[in-house]
Design an enzyme around this catalytic site. Structure first.
Site, short mmCIF file in Angstrom:
data_model
loop_
_atom_site.label_atom_id
_atom_site.label_comp_id
_atom_site.label_asym_id
_atom_site.label_seq_id
_atom_site.Cartn_x
_atom_site.Cartn_y
_atom_site.Cartn_z
N ARG A 1 -9.60 -0.80 4.09
CA ARG A 1 -9.08 -0.06 2.95
C ARG A 1 -10.15 1.01 3.02
NH1 ARG A 1 -8.52 -4.75 -1.44
NH2 ARG A 1 -9.55 -5.85 0.30
N ARG B 1 0.71 -1.30 -0.06
CA ARG B 1 0.02 -0.08 0.01
C ARG B 1 0.73 1.21 -0.17
NH1 ARG B 1 -4.64 -2.95 3.13
NH2 ARG B 1 -5.20 -4.20 1.16
N GLU C 1 -13.89 -14.53 10.36
CA GLU C 1 -13.87 -13.50 9.10
C GLU C 1 -13.84 -14.41 7.84
OE1 GLU C 1 -10.88 -10.46 8.45
OE2 GLU C 1 -11.64 -9.88 6.57
N SER D 1 -14.41 -4.55 3.75
CA SER D 1 -14.89 -3.78 2.51
C SER D 1 -14.45 -4.39 1.48
CB SER D 1 -14.23 -2.29 2.73
OG SER D 1 -12.90 -2.20 2.79
N GLY D 2 -13.33 -5.39 1.42
CA GLY D 2 -13.00 -5.99 0.24
C GLY D 2 -12.63 -5.47 -0.99
N GLY D 3 -12.52 -4.32 -1.35
CA GLY D 3 -12.07 -3.61 -2.23
C GLY D 3 -13.23 -2.60 -2.87
N LYS E 1 -17.29 -11.37 10.75
CA LYS E 1 -16.92 -10.43 9.81
C LYS E 1 -16.77 -10.97 8.13
CE LYS E 1 -12.79 -7.59 8.68
NZ LYS E 1 -11.86 -6.58 9.31
P1 13P Z 1 -10.57 -4.33 4.06
O1 13P Z 1 -12.00 -3.51 4.45
O2 13P Z 1 -10.00 -3.74 3.25
O3 13P Z 1 -11.15 -5.75 3.08
O4 13P Z 1 -10.12 -5.11 4.97
C1 13P Z 1 -10.50 -5.72 6.15
C2 13P Z 1 -9.78 -6.62 6.72
O5 13P Z 1 -9.65 -6.77 7.70
C3 13P Z 1 -9.34 -7.76 5.87
O6 13P Z 1 -8.81 -8.95 6.53
#
Ligand code: 13P
Length: 337
Positions: A291, A33, A177, A260-262, A219
């Site tokens: 992110r 990043r 998650e 958020s996953g992108g 999550k």
């Molecule tokens: P993102 O919201 O960027 O997907 O990251 C959350 C996270 O903890 C990924 O493991």
């Protein structure tokens, strides 16, 4: 650690209008990043960036917990206060990523399973001593031609359950998650089908492992059309996600905090808001974004200490918008305040 304490910590993590800041990028991920913005990834710059996030004025009104990485949990502010102490003094729970990453799953081309169970009991004990009160483990499910396989879904769910049981034994609330990746050309219906199968398997394994559901936070990813798929409206995502969760997640789970996953930052906020407008649900729906909370703040900071205050303001605005979305009260006008 009593059961009551564990339940209270889980409830606090998903308290109404509060969410979680995922700042647990491994050194490899944060380096990528930083590199994308031309920021050198030194231990000291990573420390300065995380210090700016954790000390941002006002975030304690919207953030219940921050997930840290091993390096960060052991770091301190420039005046020498350990990061977990800084968070605790602001009423924010410190958390720790304990998995060691998604690795190729033998016999399952294109799929992974998450590692990190070896020595986990001892690491949990140390993290608790260092001030952590919750943990995170991310399992990854790929959608593709013939994927996911039953083998991958099962292996990932099993790993999550063993991790969750160990966390509860050691006094940490496990964030469970299972991420169904957005990458791919699948549509919303396929995302829904795979998310259903994944969550069903995860809760079956959690039950087998005798995990106390009142002492976890789920999550998940949202049910969403793939990044190269046909697209989906905010309302479609909200309705499909809530339907899937109602089918698969027991009401004893106190809260669900999405990754958020992108997704673009504002879109992730809009999705959360739309879900919370669908009416009363058995659990709190909130955010645990990485992110979607950090992207704008990281770009604003850019590795320059002079931009610290501006970056903190950007983070505080995103946490405020998502806090409103967690209550189903987000108003786009907030973005330009
Ligand atoms: P993102 O919201 O960027 O997907 O990251 C959350 C996270 O903890 C990924 O493991």
């Amino acid at each position: 650690m009593t059961t009551d304490t564990l339940h209270a910590a889980a409830a606090a993590m998903v308290a109404p209008g509060k969410g979680i800041l995922a700042a647990d990028e491994s050194s490899g991920t944060i380096s990528k990043r930083f590199a994308a913005l031309g920021i050198p990834s030194t231990v000291e710059l990573r420390r300065q960036y995380r210090e700016a996030l954790l000390t941002a004025p006002g975030i304690e009104s919207h953030i219940s917990g921050v997930i840290l990485y091993d390096e960060t949990l052991r770091q301190a502010t420039s005046d020498g206060t350990p990061f977990p102490e800084v968070l605790a003094s602001r009423g924010i729970l410190p958390g720790i990523k304990v998995d060691t990453g998604a690795k190729a799953l033998a016999g399952a081309p294109g799929e992974t399973t998450t590692e990190g169970l070896d020595g986990l009991r001892e690491r949990i004990a140390e993290y608790y001593e260092l001030g952590a009160r919750f943990a995170k483990w991310r399992a990854v499910i790929n959608i593709g031609d013939g994927l996911p396989t039953r083998n991958a879904t099962h292996a990932n769910a099993h790993g999550l359950a063993r991790y969750a049981a160990l966390c509860q034994e050691g006094g940490l609330v496990p964030i469970v998650e299972p991420e169904v990746l957005m990458e791919g050309s699948h549509d919303l219906a396929r995302s829904s089908e795979v998310t259903h199968d994944t969550l069903r398997e995860v809760f079956a394994e959690l039950a087998l492992a005798r995990v106390d559901l009142q002492g976890i936070v789920l999550k998940p990813s949202m049910v969403i059309s793939g990044s190269k798929g046909p697209g989906s409206s905010v309302q479609e995502v909200a309705e499909a996600t809530v339907r899937c969760l109602l089918d698969c997640v027991p009401a004893s789970v106190p809260g669900i905090a999405f990754l958020s996953g992108g997704q673009a930052s504002q879109v992730a906020t809009e999705h959360l808001d739309a879900m919370n407008r669908l009416g009363p649900l058995p659990w709190t729906l909130t955010f645990s974004y990485g992110r979607a909370l950090q992207d704008d703040a990281l770009r604003t900071w850019g590795g320059d200490a002079n931009n610290r205050k501006a970056a903190q303001d950007v983070l505080a605005l995103r946490t405020k918008c998502n806090s409103e979305a967690a209550l189903g009260k987000y108003d786009r006008a907030l973005e330009s305040v």
